[in-house]
Design a protein around this motif. Structure first.
Motif, PDB file in Angstrom:
ATOM      1  N   SER A   7      46.159  38.705  35.206  1.00 30.91           N
ATOM      2  CA  SER A   7      47.331  37.829  35.322  1.00 30.91           C
ATOM      3  C   SER A   7      46.976  36.359  35.522  1.00 30.91           C
ATOM      4  O   SER A   7      47.774  35.573  35.977  1.00 30.91           O
ATOM      5  CB  SER A   7      48.179  38.285  36.509  1.00 30.91           C
ATOM      6  N   TRP A   8      45.763  35.973  35.183  1.00 32.04           N
ATOM      7  CA  TRP A   8      45.327  34.622  35.471  1.00 32.04           C
ATOM      8  C   TRP A   8      45.633  33.624  34.389  1.00 32.04           C
ATOM      9  O   TRP A   8      45.752  33.964  33.230  1.00 32.04           O
ATOM     10  CB  TRP A   8      43.833  34.596  35.546  1.00 32.04           C
ATOM     11  N   SER A   9      45.573  32.354  34.807  1.00 36.45           N
ATOM     12  CA  SER A   9      45.595  31.267  33.857  1.00 36.45           C
ATOM     13  C   SER A   9      44.291  30.511  34.066  1.00 36.45           C
ATOM     14  O   SER A   9      44.095  29.834  35.070  1.00 36.45           O
ATOM     15  CB  SER A   9      46.797  30.381  34.154  1.00 36.45           C
ATOM     16  N   TRP A  10      43.359  30.658  33.137  1.00 39.33           N
ATOM     17  CA  TRP A  10      41.990  30.174  33.338  1.00 39.33           C
ATOM     18  C   TRP A  10      41.542  29.354  32.133  1.00 39.33           C
ATOM     19  O   TRP A  10      41.385  29.891  31.036  1.00 39.33           O
ATOM     20  CB  TRP A  10      41.076  31.414  33.543  1.00 39.33           C
ATOM     21  N   ALA A  11      41.366  28.061  32.326  1.00 38.18           N
ATOM     22  CA  ALA A  11      40.929  27.185  31.231  1.00 38.18           C
ATOM     23  C   ALA A  11      39.428  27.007  31.316  1.00 38.18           C
ATOM     24  O   ALA A  11      38.924  26.182  32.059  1.00 38.18           O
ATOM     25  CB  ALA A  11      41.628  25.839  31.323  1.00 38.18           C
ATOM     26  N   ALA A  12      38.702  27.804  30.586  1.00 42.64           N
ATOM     27  CA  ALA A  12      37.232  27.778  30.667  1.00 42.64           C
ATOM     28  C   ALA A  12      36.635  26.774  29.685  1.00 42.64           C
ATOM     29  O   ALA A  12      35.447  26.506  29.720  1.00 42.64           O
ATOM     30  CB  ALA A  12      36.673  29.165  30.395  1.00 42.64           C
ATOM     31  N   LEU A  14      36.290  27.299  26.651  1.00 43.01           N
ATOM     32  CA  LEU A  14      35.802  28.091  25.514  1.00 43.01           C
ATOM     33  C   LEU A  14      36.265  29.535  25.715  1.00 43.01           C
ATOM     34  O   LEU A  14      36.686  29.885  26.808  1.00 43.01           O
ATOM     35  CB  LEU A  14      34.271  28.029  25.396  1.00 43.01           C
ATOM     36  N   MET A  18      36.276  37.417  32.168  1.00 45.48           N
ATOM     37  CA  MET A  18      35.674  37.834  33.436  1.00 45.48           C
ATOM     38  C   MET A  18      35.864  39.330  33.592  1.00 45.48           C
ATOM     39  O   MET A  18      36.944  39.858  33.348  1.00 45.48           O
ATOM     40  CB  MET A  18      36.397  37.176  34.600  1.00 45.48           C
ATOM     41  N   ASP A  52      31.657  36.239  32.149  1.00 38.96           N
ATOM     42  CA  ASP A  52      31.358  35.914  33.540  1.00 38.96           C
ATOM     43  C   ASP A  52      31.583  37.190  34.355  1.00 38.96           C
ATOM     44  O   ASP A  52      32.445  37.987  34.016  1.00 38.96           O
ATOM     45  CB  ASP A  52      32.284  34.823  34.063  1.00 38.96           C
ATOM     46  N   VAL A  53      30.791  37.348  35.400  1.00 40.51           N
ATOM     47  CA  VAL A  53      30.911  38.571  36.201  1.00 40.51           C
ATOM     48  C   VAL A  53      31.381  38.218  37.604  1.00 40.51           C
ATOM     49  O   VAL A  53      30.859  37.288  38.223  1.00 40.51           O
ATOM     50  CB  VAL A  53      29.549  39.297  36.257  1.00 40.51           C
ATOM     51  N   VAL A  54      32.373  38.918  38.107  1.00 37.50           N
ATOM     52  CA  VAL A  54      32.838  38.690  39.478  1.00 37.50           C
ATOM     53  C   VAL A  54      32.773  39.989  40.276  1.00 37.50           C
ATOM     54  O   VAL A  54      32.789  41.077  39.701  1.00 37.50           O
ATOM     55  CB  VAL A  54      34.284  38.137  39.527  1.00 37.50           C
ATOM     56  N   ARG A  56      34.830  40.587  43.241  1.00 43.26           N
ATOM     57  CA  ARG A  56      36.167  40.963  43.667  1.00 43.26           C
ATOM     58  C   ARG A  56      37.166  40.312  42.728  1.00 43.26           C
ATOM     59  O   ARG A  56      36.801  39.832  41.675  1.00 43.26           O
ATOM     60  CB  ARG A  56      36.383  40.488  45.110  1.00 43.26           C
ATOM     61  N   LYS A  57      38.417  40.315  43.105  1.00 42.98           N
ATOM     62  CA  LYS A  57      39.488  39.580  42.401  1.00 42.98           C
ATOM     63  C   LYS A  57      39.833  40.148  41.029  1.00 42.98           C
ATOM     64  O   LYS A  57      40.856  39.801  40.452  1.00 42.98           O
ATOM     65  CB  LYS A  57      39.149  38.082  42.245  1.00 42.98           C
ATOM     66  N   GLU A  68      41.827  30.102  26.044  1.00 45.60           N
ATOM     67  CA  GLU A  68      41.399  30.045  24.645  1.00 45.60           C
ATOM     68  C   GLU A  68      41.510  31.426  23.994  1.00 45.60           C
ATOM     69  O   GLU A  68      41.927  31.561  22.852  1.00 45.60           O
ATOM     70  CB  GLU A  68      39.963  29.511  24.561  1.00 45.60           C
ATOM     71  N   GLU A  77      49.455  38.847  29.666  1.00 45.44           N
ATOM     72  CA  GLU A  77      49.199  39.603  30.893  1.00 45.44           C
ATOM     73  C   GLU A  77      49.704  41.042  30.766  1.00 45.44           C
ATOM     74  O   GLU A  77      50.806  41.281  30.292  1.00 45.44           O
ATOM     75  CB  GLU A  77      49.950  38.857  32.014  1.00 45.44           C
TER      76      GLU A  77
END
Lengths: 406, 406
Positions: A7-12, A14, A18, A52-54, A56-57, A68, A77
């Motif tokens: 449910s994220w909004s993530w401007a990487a 490129l 995750m 990318d590896v996380v 938690r979350k 992107e 989502e």
């Protein structure tokens, strides 16, 4: 593996995703590895993204995708996507071929550019392509292939007006803010002027940064068309338009590396003009010690622009101007915008060097006269006031030196 | 700007931070821009990190930092850090100097390597360095500077045993699993053998991948020392050790680009051997159509290894071996491990080519005999059985061809 979009909004910046550490291990991919993401329902759209590896979350069955990825795949989502390891792109071999000095074919250039647009090539791989172009150069044919490839992977504008014009300064001269002058006057006279500019690359402010001090410069292509319909012109940040996405991606790497291979410089400018539907184009090459190019290099560049312009059916004028000093009274977005307004405002005394430099500023009408639609405009790109006087004399005695006859 | 470290565990593969969009705008940085992060209390540790922008999940006063940032700065959740825009690294200019063919000084090479270790250079910038080395080469001095710089930014092991040995195969030959054979036999005979290997780069399996089928290969340096104290040897994945971090970072880019500049190949191997405290080193260069190098290139490489080995005070043997075919009965981690066990196990018939290739396999004791500590070991690196027979004959008549006299 099937995963649910988080449910994220993530401007990487490129296409990136995750995953929770365990999910990544199951797929056999480490961080910065590449994954292929597919929407099962459509079965055609897919994209390669960096991982990318996380810890938690993010849940085990979840995949967080960057803005992107969302845009390209059109996923939302909660939607399900198919995820697998991505194999390395074939175009990397073609880049290495170029690095060895081999001349690339049309198909090969197209494959590289299309992989850049699809994000199949990583930043490091695009950097290798930039380095190869810088090291080995590209001949006329390769540059044409590059422009064709960049155009074919982007959008193009079309206008009904016959006189779609554009100008471009190679840049590098602080305070060289001619665009707002030229666009304002030309559009007032009825020319269509779909002008997109860059933000700062080599100087303290790009034209887009300067315009942004008084107006919004980030628009969608749809909105842009409406603006041009209404006002004849626009002055926007090209980066937000995404009209030539291959060019934007290569430029973002060039900006990091601070190198600007000639073929890419030519392709970048011409692809933008062609994509914007321009027919009459003025190219300004400032030369001198503080400019990007010397007079000798400027002359070589002029020839290349003219040859490419001819090939692509553009009516083009290329001028070499004195770029040995900064122009105007100040450097930086707000000061440069102030200079522009002072030049355009008849009640103010604008900086003389900027007035001199501004193509179309010195018209055969006086300052303060109202410019009417369809009025004839001189497009002399004068280096200095005495030069302009000479040019005006020449104009009266000979055929006008202008970008288009209206 | 002062921000509080968020509560995430995020392995980005490089020093990276996440900010909420508004916070990023306030700092004047776009996604993929670079930020300088400093711990105010210590006032010395700082790191340059790449920015990702998120819309939710991170509060305005919060900064999410990747595991790499946490490790380098030693910061924890809730701690305050000082954040500002990072200026571009000076070493980028040095890389461009190399790209133009200029020979770099010791100080310049060190600055580039130290910026790579500090993550002041982006992936694209490191790619440009790799490309410059690939294009322009590096002379003997520059390669020495490179090795010195890589060593000075890492950790070094020291052993009391006089006979610290190592071997390295240039790689590229599928199934060429000599390491587990050589390490097992040499360590059984009392030599210290701190062997680290890579995961797959060019073939289906790296030595580390093969060993991992039966044992853990990821250890800390502290744990590694304990293992070597107990068993005389180790077979681990070099990437997890972080002993020569500059090398690991350059290799991760080379892996993406699939190019392997000669100077970096030399520096990578020698810096690892020197950092591990090895004194006696055997280098195996397989040549042939499917190998990384031709016989002619292999010979040039041999000379370079020997010169560098001499400079750094190593007792070194470099052998050229036939790499025209895969070795063993299978390719891939499990099949290659099976081959190794079959060779080592006296009750099994191992693949003959692997037995031939394994340095130290053909001892002057028979297979099945118990190897005792301090026993003399032949280190003939034979290309084929007839060659081995010749070598054994030579050995009997002359001085032994071995890496060290024990």
């Amino acid at each position: 593996m099937e995963l649910k979009v988080g449910s994220w909004s993530w401007a990487a910046g490129l296409p990136a995703v995750m995953l929770r550490e365990k999910t990544a291990k199951k797929l056999g991919v480490h961080e910065k590895g590449r994954l292929l993401i597919r929407v099962p329902s459509t079965n055609k759209k897919e994209i390669s993204a960096v991982l990318d590896v996380v810890k938690r979350k993010v849940s085990k069955k979840e995949i967080v995708v960057s803005e992107e990825v969302k845009k390209i795949l059109g996923v939302k989502e909660g939607q399900k996507v198919e995820v697998e390891i991505s194999s390395p792109p074939k175009s990397l071999d073609l880049i290495k071929k170029k690095l060895k000095g081999v001349v690339l074919t049309k198909k090969e250039v197209k494959e590289i550019i299309s992989d850049i647009v699809n994000n199949s090539l990583s930043e490091a791989e695009v950097a290798l392509f930039v380095s190869a172009m810088y090291q080995k150069g590209m001949n006329f044919d390769e540059t044409v292939f590059l422009i064709d490839a960049i155009l074919s992977t982007g959008n193009r504008l079309h206008f009904r007006n016959k006189f779609v014009v554009d100008k471009h300064s190679i840049g590098g001269i602080p305070g060289n803010r001619t665009t707002p002058l030229v666009v304002s006057i030309c559009s007032a006279a009825g020319l269509t002027f779909p002008k997109s500019s860059s933000r700062a690359i080599t100087s303290a402010a790009g034209t887009a940064d300067v315009i942004e001090t008084i107006a919004n410069v980030e628009f969608s292509i749809k909105k842009l068309k409406k603006i041009i319909e209404k006002t004849n012109a626009c002055m926007v940040w090209g980066g937000a338009l995404g009209m030539v996405p291959a060019d934007s991606k290569i430029i973002s790497i060039e900006k990091q590396l601070k190198i600007d291979p000639e073929a890419q410089l030519l392709a970048s400018i011409l692809s933008k003009k062609l994509a914007a539907g321009s027919k009459y184009v003025l190219i300004d090459i400032p030369y001198g010690s503080s400019a990007k190019v010397s007079l000798a290099k400027g002359r070589r560049l002029k020839k290349k622009f003219e040859d490419l312009g001819k090939y692509f059916g553009l009516k083009m004028k290329v001028v070499l101007t004195d770029g040995s000093n900064p122009i105007g009274r100040g450097v930086g977005p707000i000061l440069e915008m102030k200079d522009v307004i002072d030049v355009l405002d008849p009640s103010e005394d604008g900086p003389l060097d900027l007035e001199d430099k501004g193509a179309g500023i010195f018209l055969h009408v006086k300052r303060g006269d109202k410019i009417v639609k369809k009025q004839k405009i001189l497009t002399i790109y004068a280096e200095s006031k005495p030069r302009l006087k000479e040019a005006l004399k020449f104009y009266k005695q000979n055929k006008p030196v202008d970008i288009c006859h209206i």
